[in-house]
Design a protein around this motif. Structure first.
Motif, PDB file in Angstrom:
ATOM      1  N   ARG A   1      20.004   9.110   4.010  1.00 55.07           N
ATOM      2  CA  ARG A   1      21.290   9.719   3.645  1.00 55.07           C
ATOM      3  C   ARG A   1      21.221  10.318   2.252  1.00 55.07           C
ATOM      4  N   ARG A   2      20.433   9.713   1.395  1.00 54.39           N
ATOM      5  CA  ARG A   2      20.286  10.197   0.022  1.00 54.39           C
ATOM      6  C   ARG A   2      19.132  11.188  -0.130  1.00 54.39           C
ATOM      7  N   GLY A   3      18.552  11.606   1.005  1.00 58.46           N
ATOM      8  CA  GLY A   3      17.505  12.612   0.968  1.00 58.46           C
ATOM      9  C   GLY A   3      16.106  12.073   0.701  1.00 58.46           C
ATOM     10  N   MET A   4      15.917  10.774   0.888  1.00 55.78           N
ATOM     11  CA  MET A   4      14.609  10.165   0.650  1.00 55.78           C
ATOM     12  C   MET A   4      14.083   9.609   1.971  1.00 55.78           C
ATOM     13  N   GLY A   5      13.370  10.433   2.717  1.00 50.09           N
ATOM     14  CA  GLY A   5      12.850  10.008   4.007  1.00 50.09           C
ATOM     15  C   GLY A   5      11.715   9.012   3.865  1.00 50.09           C
ATOM     16  N   VAL A   6      11.604   8.092   4.806  1.00 47.83           N
ATOM     17  CA  VAL A   6      10.551   7.091   4.823  1.00 47.83           C
ATOM     18  C   VAL A   6       9.582   7.456   5.941  1.00 47.83           C
ATOM     19  N   THR A   7       8.291   7.536   5.591  1.00 46.80           N
ATOM     20  CA  THR A   7       7.272   7.887   6.582  1.00 46.80           C
ATOM     21  C   THR A   7       6.275   6.747   6.730  1.00 46.80           C
ATOM     22  N   ALA A   8       5.521   6.773   7.801  1.00 46.03           N
ATOM     23  CA  ALA A   8       4.471   5.773   8.012  1.00 46.03           C
ATOM     24  C   ALA A   8       3.423   5.863   6.904  1.00 46.03           C
ATOM     25  N   GLU A   9       3.105   7.089   6.486  1.00 47.26           N
ATOM     26  CA  GLU A   9       2.121   7.271   5.417  1.00 47.26           C
ATOM     27  C   GLU A   9       2.631   6.689   4.101  1.00 47.26           C
ATOM     28  N   GLY A  10       3.903   6.912   3.823  1.00 47.29           N
ATOM     29  CA  GLY A  10       4.495   6.357   2.609  1.00 47.29           C
ATOM     30  C   GLY A  10       4.503   4.835   2.621  1.00 47.29           C
ATOM     31  N   ARG A  11       4.799   4.264   3.775  1.00 46.46           N
ATOM     32  CA  ARG A  11       4.765   2.803   3.896  1.00 46.46           C
ATOM     33  C   ARG A  11       3.354   2.276   3.671  1.00 46.46           C
ATOM     34  N   ALA A  12       2.356   2.972   4.226  1.00 41.40           N
ATOM     35  CA  ALA A  12       0.964   2.545   4.052  1.00 41.40           C
ATOM     36  C   ALA A  12       0.560   2.601   2.577  1.00 41.40           C
ATOM     37  N   ARG A  13       0.958   3.671   1.876  1.00 39.68           N
ATOM     38  CA  ARG A  13       0.658   3.773   0.438  1.00 39.68           C
ATOM     39  C   ARG A  13       1.336   2.643  -0.332  1.00 39.68           C
ATOM     40  N   ALA A  14       2.586   2.353   0.018  1.00 38.76           N
ATOM     41  CA  ALA A  14       3.323   1.288  -0.665  1.00 38.76           C
ATOM     42  C   ALA A  14       2.660  -0.070  -0.434  1.00 38.76           C
ATOM     43  N   ARG A  15       2.202  -0.317   0.790  1.00 37.95           N
ATOM     44  CA  ARG A  15       1.521  -1.588   1.072  1.00 37.95           C
ATOM     45  C   ARG A  15       0.237  -1.717   0.254  1.00 37.95           C
ATOM     46  N   THR A  16      -0.508  -0.625   0.142  1.00 40.32           N
ATOM     47  CA  THR A  16      -1.740  -0.635  -0.643  1.00 40.32           C
ATOM     48  C   THR A  16      -1.442  -0.910  -2.108  1.00 40.32           C
ATOM     49  N   GLN A  17      -0.424  -0.238  -2.636  1.00 39.86           N
ATOM     50  CA  GLN A  17      -0.051  -0.450  -4.034  1.00 39.86           C
ATOM     51  C   GLN A  17       0.448  -1.882  -4.254  1.00 39.86           C
ATOM     52  N   ARG A  18       1.195  -2.397  -3.314  1.00 36.11           N
ATOM     53  CA  ARG A  18       1.706  -3.760  -3.444  1.00 36.11           C
ATOM     54  C   ARG A  18       0.567  -4.766  -3.472  1.00 36.11           C
ATOM     55  N   ALA A  19      -0.413  -4.586  -2.600  1.00 37.95           N
ATOM     56  CA  ALA A  19      -1.559  -5.499  -2.574  1.00 37.95           C
ATOM     57  C   ALA A  19      -2.304  -5.460  -3.905  1.00 37.95           C
ATOM     58  N   GLN A  20      -2.437  -4.286  -4.472  1.00 40.25           N
ATOM     59  CA  GLN A  20      -3.118  -4.153  -5.760  1.00 40.25           C
ATOM     60  C   GLN A  20      -2.332  -4.880  -6.862  1.00 40.25           C
ATOM     61  N   VAL A  21      -1.027  -4.691  -6.882  1.00 40.76           N
ATOM     62  CA  VAL A  21      -0.191  -5.357  -7.884  1.00 40.76           C
ATOM     63  C   VAL A  21      -0.260  -6.866  -7.715  1.00 40.76           C
ATOM     64  N   GLN A  22      -0.235  -7.347  -6.487  1.00 46.30           N
ATOM     65  CA  GLN A  22      -0.283  -8.787  -6.248  1.00 46.30           C
ATOM     66  C   GLN A  22      -1.577  -9.395  -6.784  1.00 46.30           C
ATOM     67  N   GLN A  23      -2.644  -8.624  -6.772  1.00 45.91           N
ATOM     68  CA  GLN A  23      -3.911  -9.120  -7.306  1.00 45.91           C
ATOM     69  C   GLN A  23      -3.931  -9.075  -8.825  1.00 45.91           C
ATOM     70  N   GLU A  24      -3.295  -8.069  -9.412  1.00 47.76           N
ATOM     71  CA  GLU A  24      -3.392  -7.847 -10.849  1.00 47.76           C
ATOM     72  C   GLU A  24      -2.318  -8.565 -11.668  1.00 47.76           C
ATOM     73  N   TRP A  25      -1.133  -8.749 -11.116  1.00 44.03           N
ATOM     74  CA  TRP A  25      -0.010  -9.306 -11.871  1.00 44.03           C
ATOM     75  C   TRP A  25       0.150 -10.791 -11.583  1.00 44.03           C
ATOM     76  N   SER A  26       0.666 -11.506 -12.571  1.00 38.59           N
ATOM     77  CA  SER A  26       0.955 -12.930 -12.385  1.00 38.59           C
ATOM     78  C   SER A  26       2.180 -13.070 -11.471  1.00 38.59           C
ATOM     79  N   PRO A  27       2.299 -14.207 -10.794  1.00 35.09           N
ATOM     80  CA  PRO A  27       3.483 -14.426  -9.957  1.00 35.09           C
ATOM     81  C   PRO A  27       4.795 -14.316 -10.758  1.00 35.09           C
ATOM     82  N   GLY A  28       4.804 -14.794 -11.991  1.00 31.76           N
ATOM     83  CA  GLY A  28       6.016 -14.708 -12.816  1.00 31.76           C
ATOM     84  C   GLY A  28       6.400 -13.273 -13.117  1.00 31.76           C
ATOM     85  N   ARG A  29       5.412 -12.448 -13.428  1.00 34.01           N
ATOM     86  CA  ARG A  29       5.691 -11.034 -13.713  1.00 34.01           C
ATOM     87  C   ARG A  29       6.224 -10.339 -12.467  1.00 34.01           C
ATOM     88  N   ARG A  30       5.629 -10.625 -11.309  1.00 39.71           N
ATOM     89  CA  ARG A  30       6.104 -10.009 -10.057  1.00 39.71           C
ATOM     90  C   ARG A  30       7.527 -10.458  -9.751  1.00 39.71           C
TER      91      ARG A  30
END
Length: 79
Positions: A30-59
């Motif tokens: 509705r706000r003009g920000m479509g969600v795609t399968a490719e975007g979800r895949a990129r987000a999952r990859t970025q999330r996995a990287q952050v989970q490895q690099e950041w402490s649980p408290g920071r996350r």
């Protein structure tokens, strides 16, 4: 399901999480920000990287801040 002490609550929680995700997709579209399968895949990859690099408290701190900002932006309660 055998591991879950309350299988019904587990299933209801999963359904509610799915419904919240679908509601978010609708609101973003509705706000003009479509969600795609490719975007979800990129987000999952970025999330996995952050989970490895950041402490649980920071996350956790960022997650809480993001949820508050989203609640204000979309005028909904944090669930």
């Amino acid at each position: 399901m055998e591991r879950e002490p309350n299988a019904i609550a587990y299933v209801v929680g999963a359904i509610r999480a799915r419904m919240r995700a679908e509601d978010l997709d609708v609101e973003l579209a509705r706000r003009g920000m479509g969600v795609t399968a490719e975007g979800r895949a990129r987000a999952r990859t970025q999330r996995a990287q952050v989970q490895q690099e950041w402490s649980p408290g920071r996350r956790a701190a960022l997650r809480d801040r993001s949820r508050r900002a989203a609640a204000e932006m979309f005028d909904v309660r944090t669930r």
